[in-house]
Design a protein around this motif. Structure first.
Motif, PDB file in Angstrom:
ATOM      1  N   PHE A 127      -5.864  -0.624   4.194  1.00 15.81           N
ATOM      2  CA  PHE A 127      -5.474  -0.363   2.811  1.00 15.81           C
ATOM      3  C   PHE A 127      -6.685  -0.108   1.914  1.00 15.81           C
ATOM      4  O   PHE A 127      -6.592   0.674   0.957  1.00 15.81           O
ATOM      5  N   LYS A 128      -7.813  -0.742   2.186  1.00 17.63           N
ATOM      6  CA  LYS A 128      -9.024  -0.444   1.424  1.00 17.63           C
ATOM      7  C   LYS A 128      -9.408   1.021   1.596  1.00 17.63           C
ATOM      8  O   LYS A 128      -9.725   1.720   0.624  1.00 17.63           O
ATOM      9  N   TYR A 151       4.335  -8.948   7.792  1.00 15.12           N
ATOM     10  CA  TYR A 151       3.149  -9.022   6.942  1.00 15.12           C
ATOM     11  C   TYR A 151       3.472  -8.356   5.599  1.00 15.12           C
ATOM     12  O   TYR A 151       3.926  -7.211   5.558  1.00 15.12           O
ATOM     13  N   LEU A 152       3.216  -9.076   4.509  1.00 22.19           N
ATOM     14  CA  LEU A 152       3.491  -8.570   3.171  1.00 22.19           C
ATOM     15  C   LEU A 152       2.182  -8.205   2.485  1.00 22.19           C
ATOM     16  O   LEU A 152       1.295  -9.040   2.342  1.00 22.19           O
ATOM     17  N   VAL A 153       2.078  -6.938   2.072  1.00 21.00           N
ATOM     18  CA  VAL A 153       0.907  -6.449   1.347  1.00 21.00           C
ATOM     19  C   VAL A 153       1.310  -6.278  -0.120  1.00 21.00           C
ATOM     20  O   VAL A 153       2.202  -5.491  -0.430  1.00 21.00           O
ATOM     21  N   ILE A 154       0.669  -7.032  -1.004  1.00 16.89           N
ATOM     22  CA  ILE A 154       0.978  -6.956  -2.435  1.00 16.89           C
ATOM     23  C   ILE A 154      -0.123  -6.165  -3.131  1.00 16.89           C
ATOM     24  O   ILE A 154      -1.306  -6.540  -3.077  1.00 16.89           O
ATOM     25  N   LEU A 155       0.269  -5.069  -3.776  1.00 14.65           N
ATOM     26  CA  LEU A 155      -0.665  -4.204  -4.486  1.00 14.65           C
ATOM     27  C   LEU A 155      -0.362  -4.231  -5.981  1.00 14.65           C
ATOM     28  O   LEU A 155       0.729  -4.596  -6.397  1.00 14.65           O
ATOM     29  N   ASP A 156      -1.331  -3.799  -6.779  1.00  9.79           N
ATOM     30  CA  ASP A 156      -1.129  -3.717  -8.222  1.00  9.79           C
ATOM     31  C   ASP A 156      -2.108  -2.698  -8.793  1.00  9.79           C
ATOM     32  O   ASP A 156      -3.073  -2.312  -8.135  1.00  9.79           O
ATOM     33  N   GLY A 157      -1.849  -2.252 -10.026  1.00 13.78           N
ATOM     34  CA  GLY A 157      -2.746  -1.296 -10.668  1.00 13.78           C
ATOM     35  C   GLY A 157      -1.986  -0.327 -11.557  1.00 13.78           C
ATOM     36  O   GLY A 157      -0.762  -0.194 -11.474  1.00 13.78           O
ATOM     37  N   LYS A 158      -2.729   0.383 -12.412  1.00 14.44           N
ATOM     38  CA  LYS A 158      -2.115   1.298 -13.373  1.00 14.44           C
ATOM     39  C   LYS A 158      -1.378   2.453 -12.699  1.00 14.44           C
ATOM     40  O   LYS A 158      -0.438   3.009 -13.262  1.00 14.44           O
ATOM     41  N   ASP A 159      -1.819   2.838 -11.483  1.00 11.65           N
ATOM     42  CA  ASP A 159      -1.245   4.015 -10.814  1.00 11.65           C
ATOM     43  C   ASP A 159      -0.202   3.662  -9.755  1.00 11.65           C
ATOM     44  O   ASP A 159       0.152   4.514  -8.926  1.00 11.65           O
ATOM     45  N   SER A 173       8.279   5.773   2.431  1.00 10.14           N
ATOM     46  CA  SER A 173       7.600   6.710   3.322  1.00 10.14           C
ATOM     47  C   SER A 173       6.282   6.135   3.815  1.00 10.14           C
ATOM     48  O   SER A 173       5.919   6.303   4.985  1.00 10.14           O
ATOM     49  N   LEU A 174       5.552   5.447   2.917  1.00  7.69           N
ATOM     50  CA  LEU A 174       4.286   4.823   3.308  1.00  7.69           C
ATOM     51  C   LEU A 174       4.509   3.775   4.391  1.00  7.69           C
ATOM     52  O   LEU A 174       3.782   3.740   5.394  1.00  7.69           O
ATOM     53  N   GLU A 175       5.512   2.928   4.216  1.00 14.30           N
ATOM     54  CA  GLU A 175       5.806   1.899   5.222  1.00 14.30           C
ATOM     55  C   GLU A 175       6.186   2.532   6.552  1.00 14.30           C
ATOM     56  O   GLU A 175       5.787   2.038   7.619  1.00 14.30           O
ATOM     57  N   TYR A 176       6.953   3.614   6.498  1.00 18.00           N
ATOM     58  CA  TYR A 176       7.354   4.291   7.740  1.00 18.00           C
ATOM     59  C   TYR A 176       6.137   4.869   8.456  1.00 18.00           C
ATOM     60  O   TYR A 176       5.998   4.736   9.683  1.00 18.00           O
ATOM     61  N   LEU A 177       5.239   5.514   7.699  1.00 19.28           N
ATOM     62  CA  LEU A 177       4.044   6.105   8.300  1.00 19.28           C
ATOM     63  C   LEU A 177       3.154   5.031   8.924  1.00 19.28           C
ATOM     64  O   LEU A 177       2.592   5.232  10.006  1.00 19.28           O
ATOM     65  N   ILE A 178       3.035   3.890   8.250  1.00 24.64           N
ATOM     66  CA  ILE A 178       2.238   2.790   8.789  1.00 24.64           C
ATOM     67  C   ILE A 178       2.834   2.301  10.109  1.00 24.64           C
ATOM     68  O   ILE A 178       2.121   2.015  11.070  1.00 24.64           O
ATOM     69  N   SER A 179       4.164   2.222  10.160  1.00 18.57           N
ATOM     70  CA  SER A 179       4.837   1.717  11.374  1.00 18.57           C
ATOM     71  C   SER A 179       4.674   2.644  12.574  1.00 18.57           C
ATOM     72  O   SER A 179       4.832   2.221  13.714  1.00 18.57           O
ATOM     73  N   VAL A 191       5.231  -3.404   1.957  1.00 22.84           N
ATOM     74  CA  VAL A 191       4.356  -3.208   0.801  1.00 22.84           C
ATOM     75  C   VAL A 191       5.174  -3.422  -0.468  1.00 22.84           C
ATOM     76  O   VAL A 191       6.284  -2.904  -0.598  1.00 22.84           O
ATOM     77  N   ASP A 192       4.606  -4.187  -1.405  1.00 20.31           N
ATOM     78  CA  ASP A 192       5.335  -4.480  -2.644  1.00 20.31           C
ATOM     79  C   ASP A 192       4.361  -4.569  -3.809  1.00 20.31           C
ATOM     80  O   ASP A 192       3.147  -4.699  -3.615  1.00 20.31           O
ATOM     81  N   SER A 193       4.901  -4.490  -5.030  1.00 24.34           N
ATOM     82  CA  SER A 193       4.096  -4.613  -6.241  1.00 24.34           C
ATOM     83  C   SER A 193       4.962  -5.140  -7.375  1.00 24.34           C
ATOM     84  O   SER A 193       6.021  -4.581  -7.664  1.00 24.34           O
ATOM     85  N   ASN A 194       4.502  -6.230  -7.996  1.00 20.18           N
ATOM     86  CA  ASN A 194       5.222  -6.819  -9.132  1.00 20.18           C
ATOM     87  C   ASN A 194       6.708  -7.048  -8.835  1.00 20.18           C
ATOM     88  O   ASN A 194       7.573  -6.779  -9.666  1.00 20.18           O
TER      89      ASN A 194
END
Length: 267
Positions: A127-128, A151-159, A173-179, A191-194
């Motif tokens: 993810f980095k 595994y839960l990835v929590i992201l945040d940010g203006k975008d 789509s991102l989760e599917y591509l990762i899988s 992947v989740d945010s807020n």
């Protein structure tokens, strides 16, 4: 001199916009300053932002020489920084290996899951690199392993809105591509945010109840928009709580959708 701001998806589009927007004199030209680079995230295109300045050709030559001199200084400085970073990384790795060997000899390895789970380090590294490549204002808040093994990835940010997409389409789509990647094929990564997914689930359950009541009232079946499989399961579950209704899945992914109908309705 005159400056204008233009937004374009690529270089060709920018050149066409400049030719339509500028009227140059014989001794004039223009220079472009990139304010924001264009991006493509899954199915979302974000236009770049550019500052266009009209300058005298004589001024441009002088500025170019000064810029080249400054860039050379920056390049030399960057080389020194990279060298320092490389030496620091090697020193850090050597210290880490030395400590690991010492702990191994003394039998002091920790069994704590947060320290021993290498998958979290792999996911964080992925993810980095992903965040750097898409050039969005997004950061990793936390990565943890849940009780169900996911595994839960929590992201945040203006975008984050760009990474979530319309009704979570880009996030799905991102989760599917990762899988599908070889590195994470054996892992379940969410992947989740807020708490977006929790809010989305509440929204889907409200939708199911609303449409279900309409079917019971009118007797007419209702077709829903295509959804991801986990969102269809939420609708299925919520409708199952309502007497006299059933759901039917139709079509193939990614355009598979649900139909809500009465139980006594004939096919």
């Amino acid at each position: 001199m005159e400056k204008i701001i233009l937004k374009a998806q690529n270089e060709e589009e920018l050149k066409n916009m400049i030719s339509r927007s500028l009227t140059l004199k014989e001794d004039e030209t223009y220079q472009v300053k990139v304010l924001k680079y264009p991006k493509k995230i899954l199915f979302v295109n974000i236009k770049g932002e550019y500052e266009i300045e009209i300058v005298k050709k004589s001024e441009l030559k002088t500025n170019k020489t000064e810029t080249e001199t400054q860039e050379l200084k920056i390049q030399n400085k960057n080389k020194d920084v990279k060298k320092d970073i490389k030496n620091y990384s090697l020193q850090k790795e050597n210290n880490k290996n030395s400590n690991n060997k010492k702990n191994y000899r003394n039998g002091n390895f920790e069994n704590d899951e947060n320290h021993s789970d290498m998958n979290i380090d792999k996911i964080r590294g992925f993810f980095k690199e992903f965040i750097v490549s898409i050039r969005l204002d997004i950061k990793i808040v936390n990565i943890k392993k849940e009780n169900n093994g996911k595994y839960l990835v929590i992201l945040d940010g203006k975008d984050m809105r760009f990474l979530i997409g319309e009704k979570g389409s880009a996030l799905n789509s991102l989760e599917y591509l990762i899988s599908t990647t070889k590195k994470f094929k054996h892992l379940k990564i969410s992947v989740d945010s807020n708490n977006y997914k929790e809010k989305r689930e509440h929204s889907l359950r409200d939708l199911a109840r609303k449409k279900g009541k309409a079917v019971l009232l009118t007797g007419n079946a209702i077709k829903l928009n295509p959804m991801a499989s986990h969102e269809r399961r939420i609708i299925h579950e919520e409708i199952s709580f309502m007497k006299g209704l059933k759901t039917e899945s139709v079509g193939e992914d990614p355009k598979r959708y649900l139909i809500i109908k009465k139980l006594d309705e004939k096919n």
